[in-house]
Scaffold this active site. Sequence first.
Site, PDB file in Angstrom:
ATOM      1  N   ASN A  47      -5.962  -4.952  -5.839  1.00 49.17           N
ATOM      2  CA  ASN A  47      -7.157  -4.330  -5.267  1.00 49.17           C
ATOM      3  C   ASN A  47      -7.025  -2.833  -4.992  1.00 49.17           C
ATOM      4  OD1 ASN A  47      -9.581  -4.296  -3.258  1.00 49.17           O
ATOM      5  ND2 ASN A  47      -7.811  -3.713  -2.012  1.00 49.17           N
ATOM      6  N   ASP A  56       3.692   1.685  -4.718  1.00 45.55           N
ATOM      7  CA  ASP A  56       2.753   2.440  -5.554  1.00 45.55           C
ATOM      8  C   ASP A  56       2.402   1.534  -6.741  1.00 45.55           C
ATOM      9  OD1 ASP A  56       1.461   4.002  -7.417  1.00 45.55           O
ATOM     10  OD2 ASP A  56       2.737   5.761  -7.116  1.00 45.55           O
ATOM     11  N   VAL A  57       1.138   1.099  -6.798  1.00 43.28           N
ATOM     12  CA  VAL A  57       0.760   0.094  -7.804  1.00 43.28           C
ATOM     13  C   VAL A  57       0.850   0.618  -9.233  1.00 43.28           C
ATOM     14  CG1 VAL A  57      -0.722  -1.375  -6.379  1.00 43.28           C
ATOM     15  CG2 VAL A  57      -1.696   0.672  -7.489  1.00 43.28           C
ATOM     16  N   THR A 115     -16.387   1.482   3.318  1.00 46.23           N
ATOM     17  CA  THR A 115     -14.941   1.740   3.441  1.00 46.23           C
ATOM     18  C   THR A 115     -14.698   3.248   3.285  1.00 46.23           C
ATOM     19  OG1 THR A 115     -14.434   1.687   1.078  1.00 46.23           O
ATOM     20  CG2 THR A 115     -14.457  -0.445   2.221  1.00 46.23           C
ATOM     21  N   TYR A 127     -13.720   6.444 -13.571  1.00 49.86           N
ATOM     22  CA  TYR A 127     -13.746   5.267 -12.689  1.00 49.86           C
ATOM     23  C   TYR A 127     -14.535   4.149 -13.362  1.00 49.86           C
ATOM     24  CZ  TYR A 127     -14.395   2.594  -8.339  1.00 49.86           C
ATOM     25  OH  TYR A 127     -14.395   1.609  -7.372  1.00 49.86           O
ATOM     26  N   ASP A 179       0.864  -1.191   0.000  1.00 49.37           N
ATOM     27  CA  ASP A 179       0.000   0.000   0.000  1.00 49.37           C
ATOM     28  C   ASP A 179       0.899   1.238   0.000  1.00 49.37           C
ATOM     29  OD1 ASP A 179      -3.259   0.157   1.090  1.00 49.37           O
ATOM     30  OD2 ASP A 179      -2.134   2.013   0.880  1.00 49.37           O
ATOM     31  N   LYS A 214     -12.905   0.623 -14.579  1.00 48.81           N
ATOM     32  CA  LYS A 214     -13.334  -0.667 -14.019  1.00 48.81           C
ATOM     33  C   LYS A 214     -13.851  -1.595 -15.128  1.00 48.81           C
ATOM     34  CE  LYS A 214     -12.286   0.009  -9.673  1.00 48.81           C
ATOM     35  NZ  LYS A 214     -11.207  -0.763  -9.022  1.00 48.81           N
TER      36      LYS A 214
HETATM   37  P1  NAI Z   1      -9.990   2.119   0.688  1.00 52.95           P
HETATM   38  O1  NAI Z   1      -9.793   3.566   0.432  1.00 52.95           O
HETATM   39  O2  NAI Z   1     -10.446   1.667   2.020  1.00 52.95           O
HETATM   40  O3  NAI Z   1      -8.655   1.308   0.331  1.00 52.95           O
HETATM   41  C1  NAI Z   1      -7.920   1.560  -0.835  1.00 52.95           C
HETATM   42  C2  NAI Z   1      -6.438   1.392  -0.509  1.00 52.95           C
HETATM   43  O4  NAI Z   1      -5.697   1.535  -1.738  1.00 52.95           O
HETATM   44  C3  NAI Z   1      -5.922   2.461   0.454  1.00 52.95           C
HETATM   45  O5  NAI Z   1      -5.245   1.857   1.542  1.00 52.95           O
HETATM   46  C4  NAI Z   1      -4.985   3.301  -0.386  1.00 52.95           C
HETATM   47  O6  NAI Z   1      -3.879   3.827   0.327  1.00 52.95           O
HETATM   48  C5  NAI Z   1      -4.541   2.280  -1.438  1.00 52.95           C
HETATM   49  N1  NAI Z   1      -4.029   2.923  -2.648  1.00 52.95           N
HETATM   50  C6  NAI Z   1      -4.593   3.919  -3.369  1.00 52.95           C
HETATM   51  N2  NAI Z   1      -3.802   4.249  -4.398  1.00 52.95           N
HETATM   52  C7  NAI Z   1      -2.721   3.439  -4.340  1.00 52.95           C
HETATM   53  C8  NAI Z   1      -1.544   3.303  -5.128  1.00 52.95           C
HETATM   54  N3  NAI Z   1      -1.304   4.097  -6.190  1.00 52.95           N
HETATM   55  N4  NAI Z   1      -0.655   2.354  -4.768  1.00 52.95           N
HETATM   56  C9  NAI Z   1      -0.860   1.570  -3.707  1.00 52.95           C
HETATM   57  N5  NAI Z   1      -1.945   1.661  -2.899  1.00 52.95           N
HETATM   58  C10 NAI Z   1      -2.857   2.603  -3.232  1.00 52.95           C
HETATM   59  O7  NAI Z   1     -11.012   1.651  -0.448  1.00 52.95           O
HETATM   60  P2  NAI Z   1     -11.746   0.267  -0.746  1.00 52.95           P
HETATM   61  O8  NAI Z   1     -13.179   0.566  -0.823  1.00 52.95           O
HETATM   62  O9  NAI Z   1     -11.281  -0.797   0.151  1.00 52.95           O
HETATM   63  O10 NAI Z   1     -11.236   0.014  -2.235  1.00 52.95           O
HETATM   64  C11 NAI Z   1     -10.548  -1.155  -2.643  1.00 52.95           C
HETATM   65  C12 NAI Z   1     -10.897  -1.445  -4.086  1.00 52.95           C
HETATM   66  O11 NAI Z   1     -12.287  -1.748  -4.173  1.00 52.95           O
HETATM   67  C13 NAI Z   1     -10.654  -0.289  -5.058  1.00 52.95           C
HETATM   68  O12 NAI Z   1     -10.088  -0.800  -6.256  1.00 52.95           O
HETATM   69  C14 NAI Z   1     -12.043   0.243  -5.319  1.00 52.95           C
HETATM   70  O13 NAI Z   1     -12.138   0.869  -6.579  1.00 52.95           O
HETATM   71  C15 NAI Z   1     -12.860  -1.031  -5.241  1.00 52.95           C
HETATM   72  N6  NAI Z   1     -14.289  -0.868  -4.993  1.00 52.95           N
HETATM   73  C16 NAI Z   1     -14.752  -0.332  -3.819  1.00 52.95           C
HETATM   74  C17 NAI Z   1     -16.115  -0.210  -3.615  1.00 52.95           C
HETATM   75  C18 NAI Z   1     -16.702   0.380  -2.361  1.00 52.95           C
HETATM   76  O14 NAI Z   1     -17.928   0.612  -2.302  1.00 52.95           O
HETATM   77  N7  NAI Z   1     -15.907   0.622  -1.316  1.00 52.95           N
HETATM   78  C19 NAI Z   1     -17.088  -0.643  -4.619  1.00 52.95           C
HETATM   79  C20 NAI Z   1     -16.492  -1.225  -5.787  1.00 52.95           C
HETATM   80  C21 NAI Z   1     -15.141  -1.332  -5.958  1.00 52.95           C
END
Ligand code: NAI
Length: 291
Positions: free
Chosen positions: A101, A74-75, A202, A167, A51, A171
Site C-alpha cells: 500500500n 523502503d518498498v 489522508t 501516478y 514504512d 496505478k
Molecule cells: P499517506 O501519505 O497517508 O501514507 C503513505 C505512506 O507510505 C506514508 O506513511 C509514507 O511514509 C509511506 N511511504 C512512501 N514511500 C515509501 C517507500 N518508498 N517505502 C515505504 N513507505 C513509503 O497516503 P495514503 O493516502 O494513505 O496512501 C496510501 C496508498 O493509497 C498509496 O499507494 C496511494 O497512492 C493510494 N491512494 C490514495 C488515495 C487518497 O485519496 N488518499 C486515493 C487512491 C490511492
Amino acid sequence: MLALDWVSPMADSNRRSLADKVAIVTGGASGIGAGTVRRLVDDGASVLITDLDEERGKALADELGDAASFLRTDVSKEEDISAAMLEVVDLFGGLDILFSNAGFGGALGPIVDTSVDDFDLTFDVLVKSVFLGVKHATPLIAERGGGSIINTASICGLRPGWGPHLYTTAKAAVIAFTQTAALELAESGVRCNAICPGFIATPLAYGRPDASTDQIDKMRNAGANSQPMGRVGEPADIAAMVSFLASEDGSWITGQAITVDGGMNVGPLWGDFPEAFRTSKPIRHHRPPDR
Ligand code: NAI
C-alpha cells in the site's frame, strides 16, 4: 442432496475473523495503511507495520502492543522487502496477508519537464514495490496453504484525469500486474487483488506528508459536496475492503480491481446532469396506443 441443502463450509465460521493470521502492511504508518493496521489487529491478526516513517510507525506499533511491530522499510528496495519477510517469520511464524500500500504522488507537471529520474522514482515506489511484494510474499503465503495479497491501486489507474501522468500510469500498471499475477498465484492458493480508492482523507490527498489534522479536516469538509455519497472516503473505508478480501468471505475473489470510491469514478454528480435529464417536465413520452 438438493442444491439448496448444501451448506457452505464457512456458514458457521466467525465471519471476517482473522484470528491467527499474520499480515504485513506497507505504508502502515499513515493514512490508509495505518487505518488498515488498526482494522486487521481488531480482526485478530498480528501485523508487521512497514514504512519509511519510523516515528509514526513505531508509535502505532507501541499503541497496539504485542499484535503489532514496526520495521523501517523502503518498498522500492529488494533487500528491504526481503528483510521484512524474514522479520515477519521471525516475529509471528509466517505470513498470510500482504497489503502492498505504500505510495506517494510521484512526479508532477508537464511531460516535457519530467526527468527520467522522476519517472524511475515514481515507478520504483508505486510499481516495483508491488512486484517485489508479490515476488517475496508468495512463497511464504503458499507455505501456509494460501492467503491474500492486496495492492493499493487508485481510480487514477482506471481513467485519466484524476491524478498526475506518471501516478495514473503507475496505478494502471498496478492493476495489470495484479491481474496477471493472480493467474499464476491461483495454483498455490494465493489470491491477488487490487483496491482502487477514490478521494480518501489522508496526508497524500492533501499533498503533504506532514499535513496536520486541521488541514485534513478542512479538506474533508471542502471535498464532501464533490462526492456522490456526500462525504470523502476515510482510511476505514479501504480497511474494510482489505479485511473482507483477506478473510474467508473473499476466498473466491482473485484478479480483481475493486473500486471503493463512494461513486466518484462512475460519472458526474446527479446535480451536474443536464437539467432535462433530471426533471420529467419538458417532454413526456407515452407508449403508442395498442392496435
Ligand atoms: P499517506 O501519505 O497517508 O501514507 C503513505 C505512506 O507510505 C506514508 O506513511 C509514507 O511514509 C509511506 N511511504 C512512501 N514511500 C515509501 C517507500 N518508498 N517505502 C515505504 N513507505 C513509503 O497516503 P495514503 O493516502 O494513505 O496512501 C496510501 C496508498 O493509497 C498509496 O499507494 C496511494 O497512492 C493510494 N491512494 C490514495 C488515495 C487518497 O485519496 N488518499 C486515493 C487512491 C490511492
